[in-house]
Design a protein around this motif. Structure first.
Motif, short mmCIF file in Angstrom:
data_model
loop_
_atom_site.label_atom_id
_atom_site.label_comp_id
_atom_site.label_asym_id
_atom_site.label_seq_id
_atom_site.Cartn_x
_atom_site.Cartn_y
_atom_site.Cartn_z
N THR A 225 0.82 -1.22 0.00
CA THR A 225 0.00 0.00 0.00
C THR A 225 0.85 1.26 0.00
N ARG A 226 2.16 1.12 -0.03
CA ARG A 226 3.04 2.28 0.08
C ARG A 226 2.80 3.24 -1.09
N GLU A 227 2.62 4.51 -0.73
CA GLU A 227 2.45 5.57 -1.72
C GLU A 227 3.80 6.21 -2.02
N LYS A 228 4.07 6.41 -3.31
CA LYS A 228 5.32 7.05 -3.73
C LYS A 228 5.00 8.33 -4.49
N ASP A 229 5.97 9.22 -4.50
CA ASP A 229 5.79 10.52 -5.15
C ASP A 229 5.68 10.33 -6.66
N ARG A 230 4.45 10.48 -7.17
CA ARG A 230 4.24 10.30 -8.61
C ARG A 230 4.69 11.51 -9.41
N ARG A 231 4.98 12.61 -8.72
CA ARG A 231 5.44 13.79 -9.44
C ARG A 231 6.79 13.57 -10.08
N LYS A 232 7.54 12.60 -9.56
CA LYS A 232 8.84 12.31 -10.17
C LYS A 232 8.66 11.83 -11.60
N LYS A 233 7.46 11.31 -11.87
CA LYS A 233 7.20 10.85 -13.23
C LYS A 233 6.94 12.01 -14.17
N ALA A 234 6.75 13.22 -13.61
CA ALA A 234 6.52 14.36 -14.49
C ALA A 234 7.73 14.62 -15.36
N GLY A 235 8.92 14.37 -14.76
CA GLY A 235 10.12 14.54 -15.57
C GLY A 235 10.14 13.61 -16.75
N SER A 236 9.46 12.45 -16.60
CA SER A 236 9.43 11.51 -17.72
C SER A 236 8.65 12.07 -18.89
N SER A 237 7.68 12.97 -18.61
CA SER A 237 6.94 13.55 -19.73
C SER A 237 7.86 14.39 -20.60
N CYS A 238 8.80 15.11 -19.95
CA CYS A 238 9.78 15.88 -20.74
C CYS A 238 10.66 14.93 -21.54
N PHE A 239 11.03 13.83 -20.87
CA PHE A 239 11.87 12.85 -21.58
C PHE A 239 11.12 12.26 -22.76
N ILE A 240 9.82 11.95 -22.54
CA ILE A 240 9.02 11.40 -23.63
C ILE A 240 8.89 12.42 -24.76
N GLY A 241 8.72 13.70 -24.38
CA GLY A 241 8.64 14.73 -25.41
C GLY A 241 9.92 14.82 -26.21
N LEU A 242 11.07 14.73 -25.51
CA LEU A 242 12.35 14.77 -26.21
C LEU A 242 12.51 13.57 -27.14
N VAL A 243 12.13 12.39 -26.62
CA VAL A 243 12.20 11.19 -27.46
C VAL A 243 11.31 11.34 -28.69
N GLY A 244 10.13 11.94 -28.48
CA GLY A 244 9.23 12.17 -29.61
C GLY A 244 9.86 13.06 -30.66
N LEU A 245 10.53 14.13 -30.20
CA LEU A 245 11.20 15.01 -31.15
C LEU A 245 12.29 14.27 -31.92
N LEU A 246 13.07 13.45 -31.18
CA LEU A 246 14.14 12.71 -31.84
C LEU A 246 13.58 11.72 -32.85
N LEU A 247 12.49 11.03 -32.46
CA LEU A 247 11.87 10.09 -33.40
C LEU A 247 11.34 10.82 -34.63
N GLY A 248 10.76 12.00 -34.39
CA GLY A 248 10.28 12.79 -35.52
C GLY A 248 11.42 13.18 -36.45
N ALA A 249 12.56 13.56 -35.85
CA ALA A 249 13.72 13.91 -36.68
C ALA A 249 14.21 12.72 -37.48
N VAL A 250 14.19 11.53 -36.85
CA VAL A 250 14.62 10.32 -37.56
C VAL A 250 13.69 10.05 -38.74
#
Length: 336
Positions: A139-164
């Motif tokens: 039942t342990r709750e963890k800080d899900r806000r740390k995943k917000a940084g992953s959205s930036c990472f996903i956005g960057l990956v999306g840009l790179l994939l678009g460039a490819v």
């Protein structure tokens, strides 16, 4: 955008810039909404069981302490959470494992828990008399806000994939027709038919020359591979260019051929220097080597021509010398 600059395409550049701006705007809007939601969220009070605690520092009056808690809200099931909070050194003895304390938490972000160091009398009485059972580890709750940084990472990956994707779609424009690198052989022309062929190779660069050590032989081998035979009818060499021509399958009607593999290329630079320095050309401007195959009673001939100011012959006069297959000079024009 980079692809647009490389291929000099305004639509591709504008599209890339637009996608980049759109991605940045979307990420900023999401971050603002998250921060706004955090500012308007309410906190609630609950009891919590101290499973464990450990001081992580001790150089100041407020000691950083890591608490492992079981939070027991009134309106939802109990859950585990880890809290890092500074506690005054005087109050440290108040908190002990298996003790019950008062906390505040956010219903929308249950991992946001803070121990209330000065609870109200009502909550203080509840903490003294209540019994809180430990919640299971799952039942342990963890800080899900740390995943917000992953959205930036996903956005960057999306840009790179678009460039490819753009590079793959435009690879023809990006990589075809590239200019030759300085000092490296590059094909300048090549044509063929069912009976004849011709091919040439150039070297480019401020200091590149066919007179460089080993350059002529390497270029001749490259041309041999390109035309598929070492037997040619004509061979010419200039400062930055070597060209061959001939007939597919070798010369016809008993004509003799030039074997590109047997020529003394290492002697050719010396013949060029000899022609430039001994034929009376004060300001030599260009040179050219023509190899003529043996014919009749005449052996293979290497002719080295030099163009420049030849004194009485006038400016742009052409003088030459001839040599045999072993590089021995057999004729000079004009004669010294």
């Amino acid at each position: 955008m980079v692809c647009g600059v490389i291929i000099k395409s305004v639509p591709v550049f504008v599209t890339g810039a637009g996608l980049l701006v759109l991605t940045v705007v979307v990420l900023l809007v999401l971050e603002r909404r998250r921060e706004a939601g955090k500012g308007t969220s309410v906190t609630r009070t609950a009891l919590a069981l101290i499973e464990d605690l450990r001081a992580t520092g001790g150089e100041t009056a407020d000691v950083p302490v890591r608490f492992d808690l079981t939070v027991a809200p009134d309106d939802r099931a109990a859950y585990r959470v880890t809290v890092n909070q500074p506690i005054n050194l005087v109050d440290i003895p108040t908190y002990r494992p298996r003790g019950v304390t008062v906390v505040e938490y956010r219903p929308d972000e249950p991992w946001e828990v803070e121990i209330v160091t000065r609870p109200s009398p009502e909550w203080l009485r509840r903490a003294e008399t209540a019994k809180v059972d430990s919640a299971p580890e799952f039942t342990r709750e963890k800080d899900r806000r740390k995943k917000a940084g992953s959205s930036c990472f996903i956005g960057l990956v999306g840009l790179l994939l678009g460039a490819v994707v753009v590079i793959l779609l435009l690879r023809g424009e990006l990589f075809d027709g590239s200019e030759p690198r300085p000092g490296s052989p590059s094909s300048s022309s090549s044509s063929s038919s069912t009976s004849t062929f011709s091919s040439s190779t150039t070297v480019s660069g401020p200091s590149a020359s066919m007179l460089d050590i080993g350059r002529m032989r390497d270029t001749a081998e490259s041309l041999t591979e390109r035309v598929g035979t070492s037997s040619v009818a004509e061979l010419s060499i200039e400062e930055h260019r070597m060209a061959v021509s001939g007939e597919t399958g070798g010369p016809k009607n008993g004509a003799r051929a030039i074997d590109l593999r047997t020529l003394p290329y290492e002697l050719f630079p010396g013949l060029v220097r000899e022609a430039r320095n001994t034929l009376g050309v004060r300001d030599p401007e260009a040179w050219r080597i023509d190899v003529e195959p043996a014919s009749g009673g005449r052996d293979l001939t290497v002719r080295v021509s030099v163009t420049g100011n030849a004194g009485e012959a006038g400016k742009d006069a052409k003088v030459f010398l001839e040599a045999d297959a072993q590089g021995r000079i057999t004729k000079r024009h004009p004669k010294n």
